[in-house]
Design a protein around this motif. Structure first.
Motif, PDB file in Angstrom:
ATOM      1  N   SER B 150      -9.284  -3.899  57.433  1.00  0.00           N
ATOM      2  CA  SER B 150      -8.259  -2.896  57.743  1.00  0.00           C
ATOM      3  C   SER B 150      -6.932  -3.582  58.076  1.00  0.00           C
ATOM      4  O   SER B 150      -5.865  -3.119  57.672  1.00  0.00           O
ATOM      5  N   ILE B 151      -7.007  -4.713  58.794  1.00  0.00           N
ATOM      6  CA  ILE B 151      -5.788  -5.450  59.131  1.00  0.00           C
ATOM      7  C   ILE B 151      -5.109  -5.953  57.860  1.00  0.00           C
ATOM      8  O   ILE B 151      -3.897  -5.811  57.688  1.00  0.00           O
ATOM      9  N   ALA B 152      -5.912  -6.517  56.964  1.00  0.00           N
ATOM     10  CA  ALA B 152      -5.351  -7.060  55.721  1.00  0.00           C
ATOM     11  C   ALA B 152      -4.686  -5.959  54.900  1.00  0.00           C
ATOM     12  O   ALA B 152      -3.605  -6.167  54.334  1.00  0.00           O
ATOM     13  N   ILE B 153      -5.311  -4.779  54.842  1.00  0.00           N
ATOM     14  CA  ILE B 153      -4.736  -3.675  54.061  1.00  0.00           C
ATOM     15  C   ILE B 153      -3.417  -3.227  54.673  1.00  0.00           C
ATOM     16  O   ILE B 153      -2.415  -3.040  53.982  1.00  0.00           O
ATOM     17  N   ALA B 154      -3.407  -3.039  55.996  1.00  0.00           N
ATOM     18  CA  ALA B 154      -2.191  -2.597  56.678  1.00  0.00           C
ATOM     19  C   ALA B 154      -1.053  -3.596  56.466  1.00  0.00           C
ATOM     20  O   ALA B 154       0.101  -3.219  56.245  1.00  0.00           O
ATOM     21  N   GLU B 155      -1.403  -4.871  56.513  1.00  0.00           N
ATOM     22  CA  GLU B 155      -0.423  -5.932  56.334  1.00  0.00           C
ATOM     23  C   GLU B 155       0.197  -5.856  54.941  1.00  0.00           C
ATOM     24  O   GLU B 155       1.406  -5.871  54.768  1.00  0.00           O
ATOM     25  N   GLN B 156      -0.683  -5.716  53.971  1.00  0.00           N
ATOM     26  CA  GLN B 156      -0.284  -5.723  52.568  1.00  0.00           C
ATOM     27  C   GLN B 156       0.622  -4.533  52.231  1.00  0.00           C
ATOM     28  O   GLN B 156       1.539  -4.644  51.451  1.00  0.00           O
ATOM     29  N   LEU B 157       0.353  -3.365  52.866  1.00  0.00           N
ATOM     30  CA  LEU B 157       1.040  -2.142  52.481  1.00  0.00           C
ATOM     31  C   LEU B 157       2.195  -1.797  53.407  1.00  0.00           C
ATOM     32  O   LEU B 157       2.874  -0.781  53.221  1.00  0.00           O
ATOM     33  N   GLY B 158       2.439  -2.609  54.420  1.00  0.00           N
ATOM     34  CA  GLY B 158       3.587  -2.371  55.291  1.00  0.00           C
ATOM     35  C   GLY B 158       3.299  -1.499  56.501  1.00  0.00           C
ATOM     36  O   GLY B 158       4.167  -0.776  56.974  1.00  0.00           O
ATOM     37  N   GLY B 159       2.078  -1.545  57.008  1.00  0.00           N
ATOM     38  CA  GLY B 159       1.773  -0.863  58.266  1.00  0.00           C
ATOM     39  C   GLY B 159       1.972  -1.813  59.435  1.00  0.00           C
ATOM     40  O   GLY B 159       2.645  -2.837  59.306  1.00  0.00           O
ATOM     41  N   LEU B 160       1.419  -1.447  60.581  1.00  0.00           N
ATOM     42  CA  LEU B 160       1.487  -2.313  61.753  1.00  0.00           C
ATOM     43  C   LEU B 160       0.092  -2.886  62.009  1.00  0.00           C
ATOM     44  O   LEU B 160      -0.748  -2.222  62.609  1.00  0.00           O
ATOM     45  N   PRO B 161      -0.159  -4.129  61.531  1.00  0.00           N
ATOM     46  CA  PRO B 161      -1.525  -4.670  61.598  1.00  0.00           C
ATOM     47  C   PRO B 161      -2.134  -4.671  62.998  1.00  0.00           C
ATOM     48  O   PRO B 161      -3.319  -4.371  63.156  1.00  0.00           O
ATOM     49  N   SER B 162      -1.329  -4.979  64.027  1.00  0.00           N
ATOM     50  CA  SER B 162      -1.907  -5.051  65.373  1.00  0.00           C
ATOM     51  C   SER B 162      -2.388  -3.678  65.831  1.00  0.00           C
ATOM     52  O   SER B 162      -3.427  -3.547  66.479  1.00  0.00           O
ATOM     53  N   LEU B 163      -1.621  -2.641  65.466  1.00  0.00           N
ATOM     54  CA  LEU B 163      -2.037  -1.285  65.840  1.00  0.00           C
ATOM     55  C   LEU B 163      -3.235  -0.842  64.989  1.00  0.00           C
ATOM     56  O   LEU B 163      -4.137  -0.158  65.480  1.00  0.00           O
ATOM     57  N   THR B 164      -3.269  -1.259  63.733  1.00  0.00           N
ATOM     58  CA  THR B 164      -4.420  -0.969  62.882  1.00  0.00           C
ATOM     59  C   THR B 164      -5.692  -1.552  63.505  1.00  0.00           C
ATOM     60  O   THR B 164      -6.740  -0.885  63.547  1.00  0.00           O
ATOM     61  N   ALA B 165      -5.569  -2.786  64.031  1.00  0.00           N
ATOM     62  CA  ALA B 165      -6.730  -3.413  64.667  1.00  0.00           C
ATOM     63  C   ALA B 165      -7.236  -2.536  65.806  1.00  0.00           C
ATOM     64  O   ALA B 165      -8.443  -2.318  65.956  1.00  0.00           O
ATOM     65  N   VAL B 166      -6.311  -2.001  66.588  1.00  0.00           N
ATOM     66  CA  VAL B 166      -6.694  -1.185  67.743  1.00  0.00           C
ATOM     67  C   VAL B 166      -7.356   0.122  67.307  1.00  0.00           C
ATOM     68  O   VAL B 166      -8.423   0.480  67.816  1.00  0.00           O
ATOM     69  N   VAL B 167      -6.751   0.840  66.354  1.00  0.00           N
ATOM     70  CA  VAL B 167      -7.360   2.115  65.945  1.00  0.00           C
ATOM     71  C   VAL B 167      -8.695   1.878  65.235  1.00  0.00           C
ATOM     72  O   VAL B 167      -9.607   2.702  65.326  1.00  0.00           O
ATOM     73  N   THR B 168      -8.814   0.728  64.548  1.00  0.00           N
ATOM     74  CA  THR B 168     -10.092   0.399  63.907  1.00  0.00           C
ATOM     75  C   THR B 168     -11.180   0.207  64.954  1.00  0.00           C
ATOM     76  O   THR B 168     -12.289   0.732  64.819  1.00  0.00           O
ATOM     77  N   VAL B 169     -10.844  -0.537  66.005  1.00  0.00           N
ATOM     78  CA  VAL B 169     -11.817  -0.743  67.088  1.00  0.00           C
ATOM     79  C   VAL B 169     -12.161   0.598  67.751  1.00  0.00           C
ATOM     80  O   VAL B 169     -13.328   0.869  68.048  1.00  0.00           O
ATOM     81  N   LEU B 170     -11.152   1.454  67.925  1.00  0.00           N
ATOM     82  CA  LEU B 170     -11.409   2.759  68.531  1.00  0.00           C
ATOM     83  C   LEU B 170     -12.309   3.622  67.647  1.00  0.00           C
ATOM     84  O   LEU B 170     -13.192   4.326  68.144  1.00  0.00           O
ATOM     85  N   ALA B 171     -12.098   3.537  66.323  1.00  0.00           N
ATOM     86  CA  ALA B 171     -12.970   4.281  65.403  1.00  0.00           C
ATOM     87  C   ALA B 171     -14.405   3.764  65.524  1.00  0.00           C
ATOM     88  O   ALA B 171     -15.365   4.538  65.502  1.00  0.00           O
ATOM     89  N   GLY B 172     -14.534   2.435  65.684  1.00  0.00           N
ATOM     90  CA  GLY B 172     -15.864   1.844  65.848  1.00  0.00           C
ATOM     91  C   GLY B 172     -16.520   2.275  67.142  1.00  0.00           C
ATOM     92  O   GLY B 172     -17.693   2.651  67.170  1.00  0.00           O
TER      93      GLY B 172
END
Lengths: 127, 243
Positions: B150-172
């Protein structure tokens, strides 16, 4: 050791081919391959004399794997504490984050689970 | 006299050593996880997953002592490192369930594929509807995939990777805490379907809970998590082109 080797090869494959799958996931597939090959090897050794023994998980390199799986949640802790570093974002965009996160999580969970259950039932009902 | 100079109390030096060693983060993490396991065993409440208790306890300690997350993360590197080998180890339940996995390959792939599309689309639409800008939508879109993906995708497409990491962990975490509960409510009782659902929506963290439920659910969750990572990395860029 076998586990680490699988991860290492997995990482190398992921990086050299530049595919967006983490090396550890490729390593998981490789480790599965190792386990399957071990089964075949054992079956050859027993050469059809008796039905092949069920896979034994308590021996050799599978013991550390079991230990890792027992404590799988532990390894998510350092990354999870990262939530504290994002409090500023979570505050300013609280509503879209909360709605987007849990709404989408719920939909994904229900659709994937419901679909598989439905498809499996249909398959079983077929003669 | 000599003894007093030999044994001087030097808290500053000890503190300095501690702050730069990798030991305290390791001990703190293990202690917090131990507390989580103890609480979970003691209460039997599914919501009190050891990982959740540990994260909350560590955040509380770091917040009161003023230690930054970066310092803690550097010091707990060893435990974070083991996440990789632990993911590889998921091949074990997968191997034990291989015949059933083969028999279920088609429903499994359809469930994971449709799940990935629905996850990405709903994340983007819901985020947009509640006022999130484009960057936030991109940040949220890949959250169903396992964290490194998820971090790699967010990085590649112009999201905020650090926040993606957090929401991914929250989804988990959501999957570990409430996944089985939601599935119970909807009468999704088939172990394979439960595993696929949890793996598709909540990656490895959800899988850790599915493994506790049954070996079948754990194995399907592990496969689902791997396939979802793959599907999400293909689906998210395509969905963003359309939406």
């Amino acid at each position: 050791m076998v586990i680490l080797a699988c991860q290492l090869v997995g990482e190398l494959i992921a990086r050299s081919l530049d595919i967006p799958i983490p090396g550890a996931v490729i390593g998981m597939v490789l480790f599965l391959g190792v386990l399957v090959l071990r089964d075949r090897h054992r079956r050859k050794q027993s050469a059809g004399a008796e039905p092949s023994p069920p896979p034994q998980h308590k021996t050799g390199f599978t013991a550390p794997a079991e230990l890792l799986l027992t404590h799988l949640q532990l390894f998510f802790v350092p990354a999870g504490v990262g939530i504290m570093a994002a409090t500023a974002h979570l505050r300013t965009d609280a509503i879209p984050i909360v709605v987007g996160l849990w709404g989408s999580w719920l939909v994904g969970l229900i659709v994937a689970g419901g679909l598989v259950q439905l498809l499996r039932r249909e398959k079983q009902e077929q003669p | 006299m000599a003894a007093t100079t030999l044994l001087t109390w030097q808290p500053a030096a000890a503190w300095h050593w501690l702050a730069h060693s990798t030991l305290w983060g390791l001990v703190l993490t293990l202690a917090a996880y131990g507390l989580g396991r103890w609480l979970y065993a003691r209460t039997g409440w599914a919501v009190l997953q050891p990982v959740v208790v540990a994260i909350v306890a560590i955040i509380a300690i770091l917040a009161t002592t003023g230690i930054s997350y970066e310092q803690y993360f550097a010091s707990s590197q060893f435990i974070h490192f083991l996440l990789g080998p632990a993911t590889v180890a998921l091949a074990l339940p997968l191997h034990a369930q291989l015949p059933r996995l083969k028999a279920t390959l088609l429903p499994l792939s359809i469930g994971v594929g449709v799940g990935a599309v629905v996850s990405a689309v709903s994340a983007i639409v819901l985020t947009a509807q509640t006022g999130g800008d484009r960057q936030l939508q991109i940040t949220m879109a890949p959250k169903a995939a396992t964290t490194p993906v998820s971090i790699a995708i967010a990085e590649q497409l112009g999201g905020l990777p650090s926040l993606t990491a957090v929401v991914t962990v929250l989804a988990g975490i959501s999957g570990a805490m409430f996944g089985p509960w939601v599935l119970d409510r909807l009468r999704i009782s088939d172990a394979a379907a439960r595993g696929v659902a949890i793996g598709a929506a909540s990656h490895g963290l959800g899988t850790s809970r599915a493994l506790l439920e049954s070996e079948t659910a754990g194995a399907f969750s592990a496969v689902s998590m791997g396939l979802s990572a793959l599907a999400t990395s293909v689906v998210v860029p395509l969905v963003l082109l359309v939406l």
